[in-house]
Design a protein around this motif. Structure first.
Motif, PDB file in Angstrom:
ATOM      1  N   ILE A  58       0.822  -1.207   0.000  1.00 15.09           N
ATOM      2  CA  ILE A  58       0.000   0.000   0.000  1.00 15.09           C
ATOM      3  C   ILE A  58       0.859   1.261   0.000  1.00 15.09           C
ATOM      4  O   ILE A  58       0.473   2.301  -0.555  1.00 15.09           O
ATOM      5  CB  ILE A  58      -0.955  -0.026   1.218  1.00 15.09           C
ATOM      6  CG1 ILE A  58      -2.005   1.073   1.109  1.00 15.09           C
ATOM      7  CG2 ILE A  58      -0.183   0.082   2.520  1.00 15.09           C
ATOM      8  CD1 ILE A  58      -2.976   0.871  -0.001  1.00 15.09           C
ATOM      9  N   ILE A  59       2.037   1.196   0.583  1.00 13.52           N
ATOM     10  CA  ILE A  59       2.927   2.357   0.610  1.00 13.52           C
ATOM     11  C   ILE A  59       3.401   2.697  -0.795  1.00 13.52           C
ATOM     12  O   ILE A  59       3.444   3.874  -1.192  1.00 13.52           O
ATOM     13  CB  ILE A  59       4.129   2.093   1.546  1.00 13.52           C
ATOM     14  CG1 ILE A  59       3.626   1.735   2.950  1.00 13.52           C
ATOM     15  CG2 ILE A  59       5.045   3.297   1.590  1.00 13.52           C
ATOM     16  CD1 ILE A  59       2.791   2.805   3.602  1.00 13.52           C
ATOM     17  N   ASP A  60       3.739   1.674  -1.589  1.00  9.67           N
ATOM     18  CA  ASP A  60       4.172   1.910  -2.963  1.00  9.67           C
ATOM     19  C   ASP A  60       3.049   2.512  -3.802  1.00  9.67           C
ATOM     20  O   ASP A  60       3.283   3.389  -4.640  1.00  9.67           O
ATOM     21  CB  ASP A  60       4.652   0.602  -3.591  1.00  9.67           C
ATOM     22  CG  ASP A  60       5.834   0.003  -2.842  1.00  9.67           C
ATOM     23  OD1 ASP A  60       6.646   0.785  -2.311  1.00  9.67           O
ATOM     24  OD2 ASP A  60       5.932  -1.241  -2.776  1.00  9.67           O
ATOM     25  N   LEU A  61       1.832   2.019  -3.616  1.00 11.31           N
ATOM     26  CA  LEU A  61       0.692   2.550  -4.363  1.00 11.31           C
ATOM     27  C   LEU A  61       0.432   4.012  -4.013  1.00 11.31           C
ATOM     28  O   LEU A  61       0.204   4.849  -4.902  1.00 11.31           O
ATOM     29  CB  LEU A  61      -0.547   1.698  -4.079  1.00 11.31           C
ATOM     30  CG  LEU A  61      -0.534   0.286  -4.672  1.00 11.31           C
ATOM     31  CD1 LEU A  61      -1.608  -0.571  -4.024  1.00 11.31           C
ATOM     32  CD2 LEU A  61      -0.733   0.334  -6.172  1.00 11.31           C
ATOM     33  N   ARG A  62       0.473   4.324  -2.744  1.00 11.84           N
ATOM     34  CA  ARG A  62       0.222   5.701  -2.320  1.00 11.84           C
ATOM     35  C   ARG A  62       1.322   6.637  -2.815  1.00 11.84           C
ATOM     36  O   ARG A  62       1.035   7.769  -3.234  1.00 11.84           O
ATOM     37  CB  ARG A  62       0.102   5.763  -0.801  1.00 11.84           C
ATOM     38  CG  ARG A  62      -0.287   7.133  -0.265  1.00 11.84           C
ATOM     39  CD  ARG A  62      -0.531   7.080   1.223  1.00 11.84           C
ATOM     40  NE  ARG A  62       0.659   6.636   1.951  1.00 11.84           N
ATOM     41  CZ  ARG A  62       0.702   6.527   3.279  1.00 11.84           C
ATOM     42  NH1 ARG A  62      -0.363   6.814   4.014  1.00 11.84           N
ATOM     43  NH2 ARG A  62       1.796   6.107   3.886  1.00 11.84           N
ATOM     44  N   GLU A  63       2.567   6.177  -2.792  1.00 14.93           N
ATOM     45  CA  GLU A  63       3.663   7.017  -3.258  1.00 14.93           C
ATOM     46  C   GLU A  63       3.586   7.263  -4.762  1.00 14.93           C
ATOM     47  O   GLU A  63       3.903   8.365  -5.233  1.00 14.93           O
ATOM     48  CB  GLU A  63       5.005   6.377  -2.896  1.00 14.93           C
ATOM     49  CG  GLU A  63       5.327   6.423  -1.411  1.00 14.93           C
ATOM     50  CD  GLU A  63       6.662   5.770  -1.097  1.00 14.93           C
ATOM     51  OE1 GLU A  63       7.263   5.169  -2.037  1.00 14.93           O
ATOM     52  OE2 GLU A  63       7.107   5.855   0.062  1.00 14.93           O
ATOM     53  N   PHE A  64       3.164   6.263  -5.526  1.00 16.58           N
ATOM     54  CA  PHE A  64       3.052   6.464  -6.975  1.00 16.58           C
ATOM     55  C   PHE A  64       2.021   7.541  -7.294  1.00 16.58           C
ATOM     56  O   PHE A  64       2.267   8.420  -8.125  1.00 16.58           O
ATOM     57  CB  PHE A  64       2.677   5.160  -7.667  1.00 16.58           C
ATOM     58  CG  PHE A  64       2.271   5.340  -9.103  1.00 16.58           C
ATOM     59  CD1 PHE A  64       3.232   5.578 -10.078  1.00 16.58           C
ATOM     60  CD2 PHE A  64       0.936   5.291  -9.486  1.00 16.58           C
ATOM     61  CE1 PHE A  64       2.867   5.774 -11.407  1.00 16.58           C
ATOM     62  CE2 PHE A  64       0.567   5.476 -10.810  1.00 16.58           C
ATOM     63  CZ  PHE A  64       1.534   5.719 -11.770  1.00 16.58           C
ATOM     64  N   TYR A  65       0.849   7.465  -6.660  1.00 11.50           N
ATOM     65  CA  TYR A  65      -0.184   8.451  -6.958  1.00 11.50           C
ATOM     66  C   TYR A  65       0.141   9.821  -6.373  1.00 11.50           C
ATOM     67  O   TYR A  65      -0.550  10.794  -6.668  1.00 11.50           O
ATOM     68  CB  TYR A  65      -1.540   7.953  -6.455  1.00 11.50           C
ATOM     69  CG  TYR A  65      -2.166   6.932  -7.369  1.00 11.50           C
ATOM     70  CD1 TYR A  65      -2.776   7.314  -8.548  1.00 11.50           C
ATOM     71  CD2 TYR A  65      -2.125   5.576  -7.063  1.00 11.50           C
ATOM     72  CE1 TYR A  65      -3.343   6.377  -9.401  1.00 11.50           C
ATOM     73  CE2 TYR A  65      -2.692   4.627  -7.906  1.00 11.50           C
ATOM     74  CZ  TYR A  65      -3.296   5.034  -9.074  1.00 11.50           C
ATOM     75  OH  TYR A  65      -3.857   4.101  -9.921  1.00 11.50           O
TER      76      TYR A  65
END
Length: 262
Positions: A3-10
């Protein structure tokens, strides 16, 4: 993905542009009003904001292996950590289910779609967004669309039909290359329109599917029949005993032997 990677991408410039472009295409699949109960499964929060003002309730369910973040940040939390194959919803209680960063990450896509069919109402709809197999975005791992199992249209149609869904409408997005350079990112809008005009393979494909409901077959009442007994076979002749015709006591009957006493 975590979830951290997803949030950082957006949170990056490329992620913000990708979200805006996907929202523009997804808007054609969303109901204009009265969406009912809406559930986003996976990491669908960047796109659920489109429905907060036209739905009865909007919930965000995030798979346990992925993790969960608070959503929305300015209102009461409506996000939960769930098992995607055992959703905490009753049968037929969801009107619209949106899957983003979910189906391509699942180890059992069929089981996931069967669970989606269970919670959807009779007229419920499912919107699935997955990376396109032939697109550029599925080949680069610096975006979330480069992870998991990408799909072609035919593969997605076959999977939906096997789980008793009927594909209805399609949308595509992300024709632009997933550049990370700031100078190139500024021209992504032009590249998006150019890629759509040239009919290049998109990076993301979206499908709206409806739940198949089996029609009930009414049971016809059986008619009561008046039964009458019938004879089976040929009737057999009965043996009859004919009594002799006796004319007098002195003369014997015709055809009958008599014996006198000596």
């Amino acid at each position: 993905m975590d979830i951290i990677d997803l949030r950082e991408f957006y949170g990056t410039m490329l992620g913000q542009i990708a979200r805006r472009l996907v929202q523009q295409r997804m808007e054609h699949l969303l109901p204009a009003r009265d969406a009912g109960v809406v559930v986003g499964l996976g990491y669908a929060t960047p796109y659920l904001g489109l429905l907060r003002d036209r739905a009865e309730r909007v919930l965000a369910f995030m798979p346990a292996r992925q993790g969960v973040v608070r959503w929305p940040s300015d209102r009461k939390c409506r996000a939960a950590l769930v098992d995607e194959t055992r959703l905490p919803m009753g049968d037929g209680t969801v009107d619209l289910l949106i899957m983003v960063h979910c189906l391509e990450m699942s180890d059992s896509a069929s089981e996931l779609l069967h669970e989606a069919r269970r919670v959807l109402a009779g007229g419920g709809r499912l919107i699935v967004a997955v990376p396109y197999r032939r697109g550029l975005w599925s080949r680069f791992e610096h975006t979330p669309f480069g992870y998991g199992h990408p799909y072609s249209r035919s593969q997605l149609v076959r999977l939906l039909r096997e789980t008793q869904f009927t594909p209805a409408r399609w949308q595509e997005a992300l024709w632009l290359p997933p550049f990370r350079h700031r100078f190139l990112i500024r021209s992504l809008g032009v590249l998006e329109r150019l890629g759509a005009w040239l009919a290049m393979p998109p990076g993301l494909v979206m499908v709206e599917a409806t739940k198949q409901v089996q029609a009930a077959i009414p049971i016809k009442p059986k008619r009561a029949r008046n039964l009458r007994p019938v004879l089976v076979g040929e009737p057999a002749a009965s043996a009859r005993l004919e009594m002799p015709n006796v004319e007098s006591d002195d003369q014997p009957a015709r055809g009958v032997l008599s014996r006198r006493a000596p």
